[in-house]
Design a protein around this motif. Structure first.
Motif, short mmCIF file in Angstrom:
data_model
loop_
_atom_site.label_atom_id
_atom_site.label_comp_id
_atom_site.label_asym_id
_atom_site.label_seq_id
_atom_site.Cartn_x
_atom_site.Cartn_y
_atom_site.Cartn_z
N PRO A 96 0.81 -1.23 0.00
CA PRO A 96 0.00 0.00 0.00
C PRO A 96 0.84 1.28 0.00
O PRO A 96 0.35 2.34 -0.38
N GLU A 97 2.08 1.18 0.44
CA GLU A 97 2.93 2.36 0.52
C GLU A 97 3.37 2.84 -0.86
O GLU A 97 3.61 2.05 -1.77
N ILE A 98 3.49 4.15 -1.00
CA ILE A 98 4.12 4.76 -2.17
C ILE A 98 5.63 4.63 -1.98
O ILE A 98 6.13 4.75 -0.86
N ARG B 288 2.91 6.07 3.32
CA ARG B 288 1.49 6.04 2.96
C ARG B 288 1.02 7.47 2.67
O ARG B 288 1.44 8.41 3.33
N THR C 90 -4.02 -1.63 -7.96
CA THR C 90 -4.31 -0.28 -7.51
C THR C 90 -5.81 -0.04 -7.49
O THR C 90 -6.36 0.56 -6.57
N SER D 163 1.06 3.42 -4.90
CA SER D 163 0.49 2.43 -4.00
C SER D 163 -0.06 1.23 -4.76
O SER D 163 -0.80 1.37 -5.73
N ASN D 164 0.35 0.04 -4.33
CA ASN D 164 -0.16 -1.24 -4.84
C ASN D 164 0.17 -1.52 -6.30
O ASN D 164 -0.50 -2.35 -6.93
#
Length: 281
Positions: free
Chosen positions: A37-39, A93, A173, A70-71
């Motif tokens: 989930p993190e950029i 995040r 995403t 993210s993702n």
């Protein structure tokens, strides 16, 4: 093989993660195809290797700087790398940024975050300008480090010297942004993409009529349900091709029953043919 969901924990006394890979043999590092989930801001300070971000795959010779949303499934920038290899990675995040509404500087960073959904590759000039900022962040702590992250994002948001790595948003995403409302539908696709995926069954899982489901899905994800299924299948096909499966095997194993159509859809989303994709590995 499934794409690996990687769980990231922030550093102690921090809202985000920073690590500096240096003086570690490439053979000891893991470059699994994964998402989180993190950029991610990843900068290879020295070394060469392969960029594999979403559908995009290309070689680099003298380091690289990328922003991965993210993702987005990716293998980082160390795939096929050779020693010596050095990189700095920042994982955060979006919600930690707390950007005020309506401010020009905030809007610039928000636009950058939106572009990250496609993967962003910055030029060598931008990379060389950013490296000192990254090195300072690795040595900083607390609120100072947080402010340095904002400064770094603002610096990246000002440049026009970049390219988007993908022309389509990745299925993972899309899933992450709509998981709660469409959980059963996404699970249906994840478990059944190898076979026929029926829109009516998906609509039933969402407790909607077929027309209402099609309208709802398009509004929620900005793409049609058929597009989502095709993107998901092509994503899986890329993994199979990377595992030395043949084009025919990858086609039929991901729910396509016609190689000509598979080739057409593959090129639509990856901008390359399956054969060209294999040769790039």
């Amino acid at each position: 093989m499934k794409v690996i969901l990687e769980h990231i924990s922030p550093d102690d006394n921090s809202s985000f993660k920073v690590f500096h890979i240096k003086d570690i043999p490439i053979s000891e590092l893991n470059w699994q195809y994964h998402y989180h989930p993190e950029i991610e801001i990843v900068c290879v300070l020295k070394g060469k290797g392969t960029r594999h971000v979403g559908y995009h795959k290309s070689h680099f010779e003298d380091g690289a700087l990328a922003l991965i949303g993210s993702n987005i499934p990716h293998s980082g920038l160390g795939l096929n790398a050779t020693d010596p290899h050095e990189e700095i990675v920042i994982l955060f995040r979006e919600e930690i940024l707390s950007l005020p509404e309506g401010e020009p500087d905030s809007n610039a960073i928000k636009k950058l975050i939106e572009m990250s959904r496609y993967g962003v590759l910055f030029s060598s000039e931008v990379k060389n300008r950013i490296i000192p900022k990254l090195e300072v962040i690795t040595q900083s702590e607390g609120y100072t480090r947080y402010l340095l992250l904002l400064d770094l994002l603002f610096e990246l948001s000002k440049t026009e010297d970049y390219e988007l790595l993908n022309t389509e948003i990745m299925p993972y995403t899309i899933v992450s942004r709509n998981r709660v409302r469409l959980e059963a539908v996404f699970t249906y696709v994840e478990n059944g993409y190898q076979n026929e995926v029926d829109i009516q069954q998906a609509a039933d899982l969402a407790n909607l009529t077929k027309p209402a489901f099609c309208n709802f899905f398009k509004k929620a994800t900005s793409i049609t349900f058929v597009e989502f299924v095709n993107r998901y299948r092509i994503d899986k096909a890329c993994i199979l091709l990377s595992q030395e499966k043949s084009i025919a095997e990858s086609c039929y194993a991901t729910g396509f029953n016609n190689i000509t159509y598979f080739n057409k859809i593959f090129k639509k989303y990856t901008k390359t043919t399956p054969g060209q994709f294999i040769r790039s590995l």
